[in-house]
Design a protein around this motif. Structure first.
Motif, mmCIF file in Angstrom:
data_model
loop_
_atom_site.group_PDB
_atom_site.id
_atom_site.type_symbol
_atom_site.label_atom_id
_atom_site.label_comp_id
_atom_site.label_asym_id
_atom_site.label_seq_id
_atom_site.Cartn_x
_atom_site.Cartn_y
_atom_site.Cartn_z
ATOM 1 N N LEU A 159 -3.896 10.167 -0.664
ATOM 2 C CA LEU A 159 -2.640 10.479 0.035
ATOM 3 C C LEU A 159 -1.912 11.528 -0.799
ATOM 4 O O LEU A 159 -2.239 11.702 -1.972
ATOM 5 C CB LEU A 159 -1.749 9.238 0.133
ATOM 6 N N HIS A 160 -0.903 12.167 -0.215
ATOM 7 C CA HIS A 160 -0.095 13.104 -0.996
ATOM 8 C C HIS A 160 0.504 12.328 -2.165
ATOM 9 O O HIS A 160 1.293 11.398 -1.961
ATOM 10 C CB HIS A 160 0.999 13.729 -0.121
ATOM 11 N N LEU A 161 0.124 12.713 -3.382
ATOM 12 C CA LEU A 161 0.392 11.820 -4.503
ATOM 13 C C LEU A 161 1.750 12.087 -5.141
ATOM 14 O O LEU A 161 1.862 12.768 -6.157
ATOM 15 C CB LEU A 161 -0.750 11.924 -5.524
ATOM 16 N N GLU A 162 2.767 11.567 -4.470
ATOM 17 C CA GLU A 162 4.129 11.630 -5.024
ATOM 18 C C GLU A 162 4.696 10.212 -5.053
ATOM 19 O O GLU A 162 3.950 9.252 -4.827
ATOM 20 C CB GLU A 162 4.973 12.682 -4.275
ATOM 21 N N ALA A 163 6.009 10.090 -5.293
ATOM 22 C CA ALA A 163 6.551 8.778 -5.671
ATOM 23 C C ALA A 163 6.401 7.679 -4.613
ATOM 24 O O ALA A 163 6.097 6.531 -4.958
ATOM 25 C CB ALA A 163 8.024 8.949 -6.026
ATOM 26 N N LYS A 164 6.594 8.029 -3.324
ATOM 27 C CA LYS A 164 6.490 6.970 -2.304
ATOM 28 C C LYS A 164 5.063 6.451 -2.208
ATOM 29 O O LYS A 164 4.831 5.249 -2.093
ATOM 30 C CB LYS A 164 6.930 7.503 -0.932
ATOM 31 N N THR A 165 4.119 7.385 -2.284
ATOM 32 C CA THR A 165 2.705 6.996 -2.262
ATOM 33 C C THR A 165 2.381 6.112 -3.462
ATOM 34 O O THR A 165 1.629 5.140 -3.351
ATOM 35 C CB THR A 165 1.829 8.264 -2.320
ATOM 36 N N ALA A 166 2.939 6.475 -4.614
ATOM 37 C CA ALA A 166 2.687 5.692 -5.826
ATOM 38 C C ALA A 166 3.149 4.259 -5.624
ATOM 39 O O ALA A 166 2.475 3.299 -6.040
ATOM 40 C CB ALA A 166 3.431 6.321 -7.004
ATOM 41 N N TYR A 167 4.277 4.108 -4.952
ATOM 42 C CA TYR A 167 4.767 2.746 -4.739
ATOM 43 C C TYR A 167 3.827 1.982 -3.795
ATOM 44 O O TYR A 167 3.558 0.798 -4.011
ATOM 45 C CB TYR A 167 6.199 2.766 -4.200
ATOM 46 N N LEU A 168 3.297 2.650 -2.765
ATOM 47 C CA LEU A 168 2.309 1.983 -1.904
ATOM 48 C C LEU A 168 1.119 1.502 -2.744
ATOM 49 O O LEU A 168 0.645 0.378 -2.582
ATOM 50 C CB LEU A 168 1.820 2.923 -0.795
ATOM 51 N N ALA A 169 0.645 2.355 -3.653
ATOM 52 C CA ALA A 169 -0.500 1.975 -4.498
ATOM 53 C C ALA A 169 -0.151 0.729 -5.312
ATOM 54 O O ALA A 169 -0.982 -0.181 -5.483
ATOM 55 C CB ALA A 169 -0.876 3.134 -5.418
ATOM 56 N N LYS A 170 1.086 0.658 -5.788
ATOM 57 C CA LYS A 170 1.498 -0.501 -6.581
ATOM 58 C C LYS A 170 1.589 -1.769 -5.718
ATOM 59 O O LYS A 170 1.302 -2.876 -6.175
ATOM 60 C CB LYS A 170 2.844 -0.214 -7.265
ATOM 61 N N ASP B 18 -14.046 -1.193 -1.596
ATOM 62 C CA ASP B 18 -14.270 -2.089 -0.452
ATOM 63 C C ASP B 18 -13.440 -1.612 0.732
ATOM 64 O O ASP B 18 -13.828 -1.783 1.878
ATOM 65 C CB ASP B 18 -13.817 -3.512 -0.813
ATOM 66 N N LEU B 19 -12.275 -1.029 0.404
ATOM 67 C CA LEU B 19 -11.347 -0.591 1.443
ATOM 68 C C LEU B 19 -10.818 0.789 1.055
ATOM 69 O O LEU B 19 -10.714 1.086 -0.141
ATOM 70 C CB LEU B 19 -10.157 -1.554 1.531
ATOM 71 N N ILE B 20 -10.453 1.601 2.069
ATOM 72 C CA ILE B 20 -9.891 2.923 1.751
ATOM 73 C C ILE B 20 -8.623 3.202 2.567
ATOM 74 O O ILE B 20 -8.453 2.663 3.665
ATOM 75 C CB ILE B 20 -10.895 4.077 1.988
ATOM 76 N N ILE B 21 -7.767 4.019 1.996
ATOM 77 C CA ILE B 21 -6.658 4.623 2.749
ATOM 78 C C ILE B 21 -6.863 6.129 2.638
ATOM 79 O O ILE B 21 -6.977 6.661 1.538
ATOM 80 C CB ILE B 21 -5.281 4.226 2.178
ATOM 81 N N ASP B 22 -6.919 6.792 3.802
ATOM 82 C CA ASP B 22 -7.261 8.210 3.827
ATOM 83 C C ASP B 22 -6.156 9.007 4.527
ATOM 84 O O ASP B 22 -5.406 8.445 5.327
ATOM 85 C CB ASP B 22 -8.574 8.386 4.599
ATOM 86 N N ASP B 23 -6.084 10.297 4.216
ATOM 87 C CA ASP B 23 -5.075 11.162 4.843
ATOM 88 C C ASP B 23 -5.734 12.499 5.143
ATOM 89 O O ASP B 23 -5.857 13.339 4.256
ATOM 90 C CB ASP B 23 -3.885 11.335 3.885
ATOM 91 N N GLY B 24 -6.189 12.633 6.380
ATOM 92 C CA GLY B 24 -6.866 13.874 6.755
ATOM 93 C C GLY B 24 -8.378 13.746 6.684
ATOM 94 O O GLY B 24 -9.085 14.692 7.001
ATOM 95 N N GLU C 133 -4.019 8.027 7.829
ATOM 96 C CA GLU C 133 -2.598 8.339 7.880
ATOM 97 C C GLU C 133 -2.189 9.324 8.979
ATOM 98 O O GLU C 133 -1.163 9.158 9.620
ATOM 99 C CB GLU C 133 -2.213 8.932 6.502
ATOM 100 N N THR C 134 -3.000 10.398 9.187
ATOM 101 C CA THR C 134 -2.416 11.514 9.956
ATOM 102 C C THR C 134 -3.199 11.919 11.204
ATOM 103 O O THR C 134 -4.381 11.600 11.354
ATOM 104 C CB THR C 134 -2.186 12.741 9.032
ATOM 105 N N THR C 135 -2.496 12.660 12.069
ATOM 106 C CA THR C 135 -3.040 13.124 13.359
ATOM 107 C C THR C 135 -4.388 13.823 13.176
ATOM 108 O O THR C 135 -5.353 13.520 13.889
ATOM 109 C CB THR C 135 -2.039 14.134 13.991
ATOM 110 N N THR C 136 -4.451 14.755 12.235
ATOM 111 C CA THR C 136 -5.676 15.520 12.027
ATOM 112 C C THR C 136 -6.834 14.604 11.621
ATOM 113 O O THR C 136 -7.957 14.735 12.125
ATOM 114 C CB THR C 136 -5.419 16.613 10.970
ATOM 115 N N GLY C 137 -6.583 13.655 10.724
ATOM 116 C CA GLY C 137 -7.627 12.717 10.294
ATOM 117 C C GLY C 137 -8.133 11.884 11.457
ATOM 118 O O GLY C 137 -9.344 11.646 11.606
#
Ligand code: NAD
Length: 420
Positions: A54-65, A123-129, A153-157
């Protein structure tokens, strides 16, 4: 669960700054906070590995946590070479998450970081595009059997996943997070609408009021970009290829033109179609001196930079994230953030309260696919409506907003075809 894997990041010393950014974002993500508490109790990912792109900025980091709090060992990478924030990466490594990402890697490095993320054997993935899915289905097919499923995550993906689904080549189930109401209605529309102008304004430091803004594409993102441009006082022109969307833009009060016509009048251009070559050489030839081109679609293919370069005699960086191309007749055309998504490559992405809902859907979809992957099969499926509604209800609660519910009589009336 903390990882023992060795990360690849720019500089571990940047962690304190990254931690502050993550703390600020998470303090404004009440829905995800609620899910974090649920995950800490239930441990839905105990013993599992999750890979995230995912776009690796602060909100994404919190999802990872939050996913980590649910028991997973997490590996994360970016989803665009210019949207990764090195301080955020450093903070995540301190928290025991494996990070394979840096700001502005070469194309080879960027690809290598994606491959390393896949090689953590998720085992599991979260993808963006669709980058992780593509690598798993091409270069590292050996790792496919270990993957239970994931969320996109996104329309294009999702367009790409649906193409794979149609031809029967998708090898695990994927949940189409973008297509949930609590995603596209808010993230694509209001998130992109606000953050695109944040990115353009902080990059150019120029006035928008009174200028002509051309928005290419009137989908969910385009509606937001056009709406906020109008709010800033611009004259907004929309271009479309879909007749219904074009009528919608007209009825919403915007001028609808062909791109050949719009090219002559635009001062700012924002492509947000998910398509390629939306602005190309034949358009650039008609543009005004000083036109500013930017893109908010997922890939950097919407503005044809090769054709722009071919029309140019010189190119130079005039400000951070602004390239000036001088054309043979002396006109100057400016491109923001190399034609990559301007809100992320030249900004901080969507506001935290927006990503709160999107990432709540991601977290719940990941739990859902883990629980149901056998019955779903190798298909692209929607986020179940109950999860979408759960996110909306938690959002309302966090805002202190109450809504009404149907009485038994109202429900019966709505369910009946004969009632008066
Ligand atoms: N920047 C961000 O933060 C962000 C957020 C969400 C989605 N996205 C990306 O933005 C893109 C658009 O997403 P969306 O949800 O609005 O998609 P959408 O499908 O709702 O809208 C895309 C629109 O573009 C139009 N279009 C296609 N080709 C065109 C062309 N040549 N000229 C003019 N219009 C054209 C389509 O008819 C459609 O109406 C996708 O790539 C998506 O992944 C970016």
């Amino acid at each position: 669960m903390k990882t023992t894997l060795t990360s690849v990041i720019k500089d571990p010393a940047l962690a304190p700054e990254g931690k502050l950014k993550i703390d600020w974002a998470s303090a404004h993500m009440p829905v995800l906070n609620r899910i974090r508490e649920q995950f800490e109790r239930e441990q839905p990912f105990k013993g599992l590995r999750v890979a995230i792109s995912l776009h690796l900025e602060a909100k994404t980091a919190y999802l990872a946590k939050v996913v980590q709090a649910g028991g997973a060992e997490v590996a994360i990478t970016g989803s665009n070479p210019l949207s990764t924030q090195d301080d955020v990466c450093a903070a995540l490594v301190e928290d025991g998450i494996a990070v394979f990402a840096k700001y502005n890697p070469t194309p080879e490095e960027y690809h290598d970081l994606l491959v390393r993320t896949v090689e953590t054997k998720p085992d599991l993935i979260i993808d963006d595009g669709g980058d992780l899915v593509t690598i798993l289905h091409t270069e590292r097919q050996d790792l496919l059997p270990g993957v239970r499923g994931g969320a996109e995550e996104t329309t294009t993906g999702i367009l790409r996943l649906k193409a794979m689904d149609r031809e029967g080549s998708l090898k695990f189930p994927m949940v189409a997070v973008n297509d949930a109401y609590c995603k596209y209605l808010f993230d694509n529309r209001y998130g992109t609408g606000q953050s695109v102008w944040d990115g353009i304004n902080r990059t150019t430091n120029l006035v928008v009021a009174g200028k002509t803004v051309v928005v290419n594409g009137y989908g969910w993102c385009g509606k937001g970009v056009a709406m906020r441009a109008k709010g800033l006082g611009a004259n907004v022109v929309v271009t479309e290829v879909d007749a219904i969307k074009a009528v919608e833009a007209y009825m919403d009060g915007f001028t609808v033109l062909s791109m050949d016509e719009a090219a002559k009048v635009g001062e700012f251009f924002v492509t947000v179609t998910g398509n390629k070559d939306v602005i190309r050489g034949s358009h650039i030839e008609k543009m005004k001196d000083g036109a500013i081109l930017s893109n908010a679609g997922h890939f950097d293919v919407e503005v044809n930079l090769v054709e722009l370069a071919a029309l140019s005699v010189s190119k130079r960086t005039v400000r951070r994230n602004i390239e000036e191309y001088q054309l043979k007749d002396g006109r100057r055309i400016y491109v923001l953030a190399e034609g990559r998504l301007v809100n992320l490559a030249a900004g901080d992405g969507h506001p935290a309260e927006i990503m709160d809902m999107t990432f709540a859907l991601q977290a719940l979809s990941l739990k859902y696919v883990n629980e149901h992957y056998r019955s779903i099969g190798n298909r692209v499926v929607n986020v179940p409506y109950e999860l979408d509604e759960q996110v909306a209800r938690t959002k309302l609660e966090s805002l202190g907003i109450r809504i009404d519910s149907l009485s038994a009589e109202q429900k019966a009336y709505l369910d009946s075809w004969a009632a008066h």
